[in-house]
Design an enzyme around this catalytic site. Structure first.
Site, PDB file in Angstrom:
ATOM      1  N   LYS A 158       0.825  -1.215   0.000  1.00 34.56           N
ATOM      2  CA  LYS A 158       0.000   0.000   0.000  1.00 34.56           C
ATOM      3  C   LYS A 158       0.858   1.263   0.000  1.00 34.56           C
ATOM      4  O   LYS A 158       0.643   2.161  -0.808  1.00 34.56           O
ATOM      5  CB  LYS A 158      -0.898   0.001   1.245  1.00 34.56           C
ATOM      6  CG  LYS A 158      -1.476   1.345   1.614  1.00 34.56           C
ATOM      7  CD  LYS A 158      -2.200   1.250   2.936  1.00 34.56           C
ATOM      8  CE  LYS A 158      -2.370   2.499   3.719  1.00 34.56           C
ATOM      9  NZ  LYS A 158      -1.264   3.224   4.230  1.00 34.56           N
ATOM     10  N   ASN A 159       1.823   1.328   0.908  1.00 27.77           N
ATOM     11  CA  ASN A 159       2.554   2.593   1.042  1.00 27.77           C
ATOM     12  C   ASN A 159       3.519   2.851  -0.105  1.00 27.77           C
ATOM     13  O   ASN A 159       3.953   3.983  -0.302  1.00 27.77           O
ATOM     14  CB  ASN A 159       3.247   2.676   2.408  1.00 27.77           C
ATOM     15  CG  ASN A 159       2.226   2.901   3.515  1.00 27.77           C
ATOM     16  OD1 ASN A 159       1.086   3.292   3.247  1.00 27.77           O
ATOM     17  ND2 ASN A 159       2.611   2.644   4.754  1.00 27.77           N
ATOM     18  N   CYS A 187      -5.899   8.396   8.343  1.00 24.43           N
ATOM     19  CA  CYS A 187      -5.858   7.897   9.721  1.00 24.43           C
ATOM     20  C   CYS A 187      -5.269   8.952  10.645  1.00 24.43           C
ATOM     21  O   CYS A 187      -4.125   9.366  10.473  1.00 24.43           O
ATOM     22  CB  CYS A 187      -5.020   6.624   9.794  1.00 24.43           C
ATOM     23  SG  CYS A 187      -5.857   5.193   9.098  1.00 24.43           S
ATOM     24  N   ARG A 227      -0.063  14.586  12.757  1.00 28.08           N
ATOM     25  CA  ARG A 227       0.800  14.180  11.642  1.00 28.08           C
ATOM     26  C   ARG A 227       1.135  15.401  10.780  1.00 28.08           C
ATOM     27  O   ARG A 227       0.591  15.593   9.691  1.00 28.08           O
ATOM     28  CB  ARG A 227       0.126  13.071  10.827  1.00 28.08           C
ATOM     29  CG  ARG A 227      -0.150  11.834  11.679  1.00 28.08           C
ATOM     30  CD  ARG A 227      -0.859  10.741  10.929  1.00 28.08           C
ATOM     31  NE  ARG A 227       0.024  10.033  10.015  1.00 28.08           N
ATOM     32  CZ  ARG A 227      -0.400   9.096   9.166  1.00 28.08           C
ATOM     33  NH1 ARG A 227      -1.683   8.774   9.117  1.00 28.08           N
ATOM     34  NH2 ARG A 227       0.457   8.492   8.380  1.00 28.08           N
ATOM     35  N   ASP A 270       3.789   0.383  12.240  1.00 31.58           N
ATOM     36  CA  ASP A 270       2.553  -0.121  11.634  1.00 31.58           C
ATOM     37  C   ASP A 270       2.255  -1.564  12.038  1.00 31.58           C
ATOM     38  O   ASP A 270       1.221  -2.113  11.650  1.00 31.58           O
ATOM     39  CB  ASP A 270       2.619  -0.006  10.103  1.00 31.58           C
ATOM     40  CG  ASP A 270       2.607   1.448   9.651  1.00 31.58           C
ATOM     41  OD1 ASP A 270       2.211   2.308  10.443  1.00 31.58           O
ATOM     42  OD2 ASP A 270       3.009   1.713   8.501  1.00 31.58           O
ATOM     43  N   ARG A 320      -9.089   0.353   3.709  1.00 30.45           N
ATOM     44  CA  ARG A 320      -8.163   1.289   3.075  1.00 30.45           C
ATOM     45  C   ARG A 320      -6.855   0.601   2.716  1.00 30.45           C
ATOM     46  O   ARG A 320      -6.135   1.057   1.826  1.00 30.45           O
ATOM     47  CB  ARG A 320      -7.842   2.447   4.030  1.00 30.45           C
ATOM     48  CG  ARG A 320      -9.027   3.345   4.291  1.00 30.45           C
ATOM     49  CD  ARG A 320      -8.631   4.502   5.138  1.00 30.45           C
ATOM     50  NE  ARG A 320      -7.338   4.971   4.683  1.00 30.45           N
ATOM     51  CZ  ARG A 320      -6.518   5.703   5.396  1.00 30.45           C
ATOM     52  NH1 ARG A 320      -6.845   6.061   6.600  1.00 30.45           N
ATOM     53  NH2 ARG A 320      -5.371   6.091   4.899  1.00 30.45           N
TER      54      ARG A 320
HETATM   55  N1  EPU Z   1       6.780  14.188  11.141  1.00 30.16           N
HETATM   56  C1  EPU Z   1       6.848  15.522  11.432  1.00 30.16           C
HETATM   57  N2  EPU Z   1       6.843  16.401  10.381  1.00 30.16           N
HETATM   58  C2  EPU Z   1       6.746  15.996   9.093  1.00 30.16           C
HETATM   59  C3  EPU Z   1       6.657  14.617   8.810  1.00 30.16           C
HETATM   60  C4  EPU Z   1       6.682  13.729   9.852  1.00 30.16           C
HETATM   61  O1  EPU Z   1       6.924  15.914  12.587  1.00 30.16           O
HETATM   62  O2  EPU Z   1       6.725  16.850   8.197  1.00 30.16           O
HETATM   63  C5  EPU Z   1       6.824  13.186  12.240  1.00 30.16           C
HETATM   64  C6  EPU Z   1       5.521  12.425  12.374  1.00 30.16           C
HETATM   65  O3  EPU Z   1       4.608  13.119  13.188  1.00 30.16           O
HETATM   66  C7  EPU Z   1       5.991  11.114  12.967  1.00 30.16           C
HETATM   67  C8  EPU Z   1       7.365  10.915  12.318  1.00 30.16           C
HETATM   68  O4  EPU Z   1       7.789  12.203  11.900  1.00 30.16           O
HETATM   69  O5  EPU Z   1       6.158  11.255  14.353  1.00 30.16           O
HETATM   70  C9  EPU Z   1       7.390   9.975  11.138  1.00 30.16           C
HETATM   71  O6  EPU Z   1       6.387  10.331  10.213  1.00 30.16           O
HETATM   72  P1  EPU Z   1       6.474   9.957   8.665  1.00 30.16           P
HETATM   73  O7  EPU Z   1       6.513  11.227   7.885  1.00 30.16           O
HETATM   74  O8  EPU Z   1       7.563   8.971   8.466  1.00 30.16           O
HETATM   75  O9  EPU Z   1       5.073   9.250   8.427  1.00 30.16           O
HETATM   76  P2  EPU Z   1       4.111   9.398   7.199  1.00 30.16           P
HETATM   77  O10 EPU Z   1       4.888   9.596   5.954  1.00 30.16           O
HETATM   78  O11 EPU Z   1       3.020  10.365   7.473  1.00 30.16           O
HETATM   79  C10 EPU Z   1       4.185   6.859   6.625  1.00 30.16           C
HETATM   80  C11 EPU Z   1       3.180   5.776   6.400  1.00 30.16           C
HETATM   81  C12 EPU Z   1       2.527   5.389   7.716  1.00 30.16           C
HETATM   82  C13 EPU Z   1       3.602   4.943   8.690  1.00 30.16           C
HETATM   83  C14 EPU Z   1       4.687   6.035   8.824  1.00 30.16           C
HETATM   84  C15 EPU Z   1       5.867   5.589   9.676  1.00 30.16           C
HETATM   85  C16 EPU Z   1       2.450   6.253   4.178  1.00 30.16           C
HETATM   86  C17 EPU Z   1       1.372   6.737   3.296  1.00 30.16           C
HETATM   87  N3  EPU Z   1       2.182   6.270   5.476  1.00 30.16           N
HETATM   88  O12 EPU Z   1       3.468   7.959   7.175  1.00 30.16           O
HETATM   89  O13 EPU Z   1       1.698   4.279   7.410  1.00 30.16           O
HETATM   90  O14 EPU Z   1       3.038   4.716   9.959  1.00 30.16           O
HETATM   91  O15 EPU Z   1       5.184   6.400   7.525  1.00 30.16           O
HETATM   92  O16 EPU Z   1       6.464   4.456   9.127  1.00 30.16           O
HETATM   93  O17 EPU Z   1       3.492   5.821   3.710  1.00 30.16           O
HETATM   94  C18 EPU Z   1      -0.118   2.838   7.704  1.00 30.16           C
HETATM   95  O18 EPU Z   1       0.241   2.248   6.670  1.00 30.16           O
HETATM   96  O19 EPU Z   1      -1.011   2.389   8.466  1.00 30.16           O
HETATM   97  C19 EPU Z   1       0.506   4.098   8.061  1.00 30.16           C
HETATM   98  C20 EPU Z   1       0.004   4.927   8.961  1.00 30.16           C
END
Ligand code: EPU
Length: 421
Positions: A22-23, A117, A122, A307, A400
């Site tokens: 998915k991701n 989610c 986030r 995750d 999803r």
């Molecule tokens: N963060 C910030 N600022 C940013 C971006 C991130 O403070 O601009 C913080 C977040 O709050 C978090 C950490 O950095 O504490 C890591 O966040 P990351 O950006 O890595 O997460 P994401 O890109 O929003 C993706 C996956 C999530 C998964 C996380 C961590 C996708 C679409 N989503 O989210 O997947 O939990 O990386 O591995 O790739 C899921 O599949 O259920 C899911 C939530």
């Protein structure tokens, strides 16, 4: 409204085939916006996040066809809008990748802030920091991000992320591939889907190196042309079936996996007493005795994935002894499911970033509510392992990210059905 009804207490047995990640898919589909030509993408999971993204792209002028359920052809040669449908954008998290892709291809983007989610705050400040460093002028309101080139245009730059954010790493890669110069992302995320996105873009003609390490280098190219690409198997879907096998005392061959991606999950389940056998592209999880307690801390890849936190918590809730589960990526992630598991008889005490889980011999069926995707998957596992009937509500969250969950579990002997009101 739909729910899953599960009659639990039966060990899962047999084999299950994991779908495309998915991701990775939710980054690669927007990446097709950068390509003036046709992309044939295989192993695309048929899940609601993917369907929404395809609708968004179609609304922007992309020509999309499906050869079969998991093979999608996308031609973004004639995109007519840089303002994707905000109603659809707000339905999912990964729509933030439209920002980077549109900035990269057209030098401008008007994208609503994403939904999806909400198990934690986030923010996307690191994405914006990257776009600014590339020379974009960014206008961010409460619900929209608009970007256009600043006075010196868009150019490569060196960007050091404050944390190894998956989304920011991918979004900066998307924004940079077509703009002049070289960009270096330091403290980049190393997740398998970052490598998959880079491989997709390189197949289409991009010049990205270092994906999978903490330094990713992108040299801008003039154009990307079409091509064919197959998405990697889903690490978390595979881990979910592995945890389900362990929690139910089952014996399951999880097929279409990359065992290297599963190392932390495999080793934790082994530590808990499950027999885990690796093959070239499959993993067997067999459990013949009650699981033992363990200690886990979630971390970015190659650490134990956040995750998989909730799914492993169910294994802990059924193990002997007291386990400790510490979350280091999203502190508030426990709240999405621990109360629900408690209503099934689990004993979980949350102390800041750590859940202290005292294992019980069994869980009891109950009506429980999914509050996000992985929390929902954990409730399904709990229902499969529990005595009696479990009703999992709010299953749109689960759908999803899990393709054909009911069919796959039924194939493993589970008594689960999807019921619509
Ligand atoms: N963060 C910030 N600022 C940013 C971006 C991130 O403070 O601009 C913080 C977040 O709050 C978090 C950490 O950095 O504490 C890591 O966040 P990351 O950006 O890595 O997460 P994401 O890109 O929003 C993706 C996956 C999530 C998964 C996380 C961590 C996708 C679409 N989503 O989210 O997947 O939990 O990386 O591995 O790739 C899921 O599949 O259920 C899911 C939530």
């Amino acid at each position: 409204m739909a729910r899953y009804e599960i009659i639990g207490g039966k060990p899962l047995t047999g084999s299950v085939t994991v779908s495309g990640a998915k991701n990775a898919a939710v980054a690669i589909l927007p990446a097709a916006l950068l390509v003036a030509g046709t992309c044939r993408i295989e192993n695309v999971p048929d899940i609601s996040d993917v369907r929404i993204l395809l609708d968004i792209l179609e609304g922007m002028g992309a020509k999309i066809s499906r050869e079969e359920t998991n093979v999608v052809q996308i031609d973004c040669t004639h995109i007519t809008s840089t303002n994707p449908n905000p109603m659809l954008v707000r339905k999912m998290r990964a729509s933030y990748y439209l920002m980077g892709a549109l900035l990269g291809r057209f030098g401008r983007a008007d994208v609503a802030l994403p939904g999806g989610c909400n198990f934690a705050s986030r923010p996307i400040d690191q994405h914006i920091k990257g776009f600014l460093a590339l020379g974009a002028e960014v206008d961010e309101t409460e619900d929209y991000v608009s970007m256009e080139p600043g006075p010196n245009g868009l150019n490569g730059n060196r960007i050091s992320l404050d944390m190894a954010s998956v989304g920011a790493t991918a979004n900066i890669m998307l924004a940079e591939v077509l703009i002049p110069g070289q960009t270096v992302i330091e403290n980049a995320a190393k997740e398998p889907h970052i490598v998959d996105l880079a491989n997709f873009l390189n197949t289409m003609g991009a010049r990205i190196s270092g994906a999978g390490t903490d330094t990713v280098k992108i040299r801008g190219v003039e154009a990307l042309t079409g091509g064919a690409y197959a998405i990697i198997p889903d690490q978390i879907e595979a881990g979910t079936y592995m945890a389900a096998a362990a929690a139910t005392g089952g014996n399951v061959l999880v097929c279409n996996v990359i065992p290297k991606h599963m190392e932390r999950i495999s080793s934790k389940l082994q530590e808990m007493g499950a027999e885990v056998t690796e093959y070239d592209d499959a993993i067997r999880v067999k459990t013949t005795q009650r699981l033992r307690h363990t200690t886990v801390k979630t971390r970015p890849y190659p650490g134990f994935p956040t995750d998989m936190q909730a799914q492993l918590c169910v294994c802990m809730a059924l193990s002997s002894g007291v386990s400790r589960l510490t979350e280091s990526v999203y502190e508030t992630r426990f709240f999405g499911y621990c109360t629900e598991l408690a209503s099934m008889g689990a004993d979980i005490l949350i102390n800041g970033k750590t859940a202290i889980v005292t294992g019980k011999e069994s869980l009891q069926g109950a009506t429980v509510y999914a509050h996000d995707l992985r929390a929902g998957a954990a409730l399904v596992i709990a229902g499969l392992a529990a005595e009696g009937t479990t009703r999992v509500e709010n299953i749109h969250f689960i759908e999803r990210g899990y393709e054909n969950l009911v069919q796959k579990l039924t194939g493993l002997g589970a008594n689960i059905r999807r019921v619509e009101d």
